[in-house]
Design a protein around this motif. Structure first.
Motif, PDB file in Angstrom:
ATOM      1  N   MET A 106       0.804  -1.223   0.000  1.00 26.68           N
ATOM      2  CA  MET A 106       0.000   0.000   0.000  1.00 26.68           C
ATOM      3  C   MET A 106       0.836   1.270   0.000  1.00 26.68           C
ATOM      4  O   MET A 106       0.312   2.364  -0.131  1.00 26.68           O
ATOM      5  N   ASP A 107       2.144   1.132   0.147  1.00 24.29           N
ATOM      6  CA  ASP A 107       2.961   2.351   0.118  1.00 24.29           C
ATOM      7  C   ASP A 107       3.238   2.795  -1.315  1.00 24.29           C
ATOM      8  O   ASP A 107       3.166   1.996  -2.254  1.00 24.29           O
ATOM      9  N   THR A 108       3.506   4.086  -1.455  1.00 30.23           N
ATOM     10  CA  THR A 108       3.849   4.648  -2.763  1.00 30.23           C
ATOM     11  C   THR A 108       5.128   5.476  -2.619  1.00 30.23           C
ATOM     12  O   THR A 108       5.585   5.743  -1.502  1.00 30.23           O
ATOM     13  N   VAL A 109       5.665   5.875  -3.756  1.00 32.42           N
ATOM     14  CA  VAL A 109       6.893   6.684  -3.732  1.00 32.42           C
ATOM     15  C   VAL A 109       6.566   8.181  -3.641  1.00 32.42           C
ATOM     16  O   VAL A 109       7.458   9.015  -3.679  1.00 32.42           O
ATOM     17  N   TRP A 110       5.279   8.497  -3.520  1.00 35.74           N
ATOM     18  CA  TRP A 110       4.871   9.905  -3.580  1.00 35.74           C
ATOM     19  C   TRP A 110       4.681  10.502  -2.191  1.00 35.74           C
ATOM     20  O   TRP A 110       4.003   9.927  -1.351  1.00 35.74           O
ATOM     21  N   ASP A 111       5.243  11.715  -2.005  1.00 38.67           N
ATOM     22  CA  ASP A 111       5.130  12.411  -0.719  1.00 38.67           C
ATOM     23  C   ASP A 111       3.695  12.847  -0.449  1.00 38.67           C
ATOM     24  O   ASP A 111       2.911  13.051  -1.381  1.00 38.67           O
TER      25      ASP A 111
END
Ligand SMILES: [Zn+2]
Length: 401
Positions: A106-111
């Motif tokens: 569920m994590d992304t590379v976007w802040d």
């Protein structure tokens, strides 16, 4: 909208394509296609709950939202609590036999705040937004695949576990043991990562990925007054990099990239320190110890310098073993029944499927969204592909041995 090919429609009434309870494939795909806008709405909610890998509070918010969705479907919720990482979400659906494991992150590379300049939007048959392709659409498809199986059969045809981790984009350090433990109990692992390319190929081989840190210690000196007293760490590092370059072997699928170098303090000081961060990838498990040995046998050219190496290949390669190949063949046949051609691809990037494949568990990757632009601002998914990829996932749950 998806339109089945004529020949596929002709096949739909064939008895081979009946699920055990007598529902046709047409009703599976038809149902999912009719639910497309609902699926997009579910996806919008996932995208609008931003979830950068480093933000526990944000990840836990998304985790709770997802847990509620899966609980609605009758799944048993379990959070693997973490101190600093987001809590990993495990959902178990009761059923017979060895479970299938749906694996995703569920994590992304976007802040946090990316949505302000890159909002969720739909245009020209695509949905856009941070993390949508990698891999929130894959999660939405999995939710609807489970729901469709339940709606059509009254229950799931077998036991099913869903694991959604929160640290895949940063190396899966805290989730890896959980992923491996669940994989060992499963009949097969279906990875919800994005499919490859415009045709949405599944990923039957992925490189192993890691990184090495090379630290060189030299001897500082004034470059004008005492040039002979200094030993330049920068020059030593440069020489080492030319050696390291040769560790790469295109034919064997080994790549090394010194993507970051740092060193020195001022131009008139002979550099006392220099470092290089080197991305390293291999196609074969057996190349890991070989590459490791090469890195660890680096010796300084200038004996006054010290060279130290740390790191290694943290994520083993997903090799196209016989188990992987036969799982792909099964998926390809199911896709044909659903009316589309499925291809396979070999990619350089790793996923958590690398861990499960390395354990010898049949693993099929790339079962998530069809789209483009992972980790890029034009990240998007093809909406019409969502119902049929969800249908493929559902059919795999029904048919994987
Ligand atoms: Zn991913």
């Amino acid at each position: 909208m998806f339109e089945p090919r004529a020949e596929a429609l002709g096949m739909l009434s064939h008895k081979n394509f009946l699920s055990p309870e007598g529902d046709t494939l047409e009703s599976l795909l038809g149902r999912l296609t009719a639910q497309t806008s609902e699926m997009v709405d579910c996806l919008r909610q996932l995208v609008e709950l931003e979830s950068p890998s480093q933000n526990k509070a944000a990840l836990d918010r998304l985790g709770r939202h997802l847990a509620a969705q899966f609980a609605n479907l009758g799944g048993e919720i379990r959070f693997h609590k973490q101190e600093s990482a987001g809590d990993h979400l495990q959902v178990d659906f009761a059923g017979s036999g060895k479970p299938i494991l749906f694996l995703g992150h569920m994590d992304t590379v976007w802040d946090l705040g990316t949505l302000a300049t890159m909002p969720f939007r739909v245009a020209k048959g695509r949905a856009f937004g941070p993390g949508i392709f990698d891999m929130k659409a894959g999660i939405a498809q999995a939710i609807f695949a489970i729901r469709a199986l339940q709606e059509l059969n009254g229950r799931l045809p077998r036991a099913l576990t869903v694991l959604l981790v929160t640290d895949e984009e940063i190396g899966s350090r805290s989730s890896r043991p959980i992923t491996e433990a669940l994989a060992k109990k499963s009949a097969a692992v279906l990875v919800l990562e994005p499919a490859q390319g415009p045709k949405g190929a599944l990923k039957t081989s992925r490189k192993g990925v890691g990184g090495y840190l090379l630290k060189v210690e030299g001897r500082e000196a004034h470059s004008g007054l005492d040039p002979d007293k200094g030993a330049s760490a920068v020059l030593e590092l440069a020489r080492q990099l030319l050696v390291i370059e040769k560790f790469g072997d295109g034919k064997r699928g080994i790549t090394v990239n010194p993507g970051v170098v740092r060193g020195g303090t001022r131009s008139n000081v002979i550099a006392g320190e220099a470092t290089a961060e080197i991305d390293a990838r291999v196609s074969r498990l057996q190349d890991i110890p070989r590459l490791d040995k090469k890195f660890h046998s680096l010796r300084p050219f200038d004996k006054r310098c010290k060279v130290a190496v740390s790191g290694g290949i943290g994520r083993p390669p997903l090799e196209r073993t016989a188990k992987v190949a036969s799982l792909f063949k099964l998926a390809q046949g199911l896709a044909r029944e659903l009316g589309f051609a499925l291809e396979e691809a070999s990619v350089g990037g790793g996923s958590d499927g690398n861990f499960t494949a390395a354990l010898g568990i049949p693993t099929l990757d790339g079962l998530g969204a069809v789209g483009e632009g992972a980790h890029a601002r034009h990240e998007s998914v093809v909406i019409a592909e969502m119902p049929r990829r969800a249908a493929l996932l559902a059919r795999l749950v029904e048919t994987v041995p």
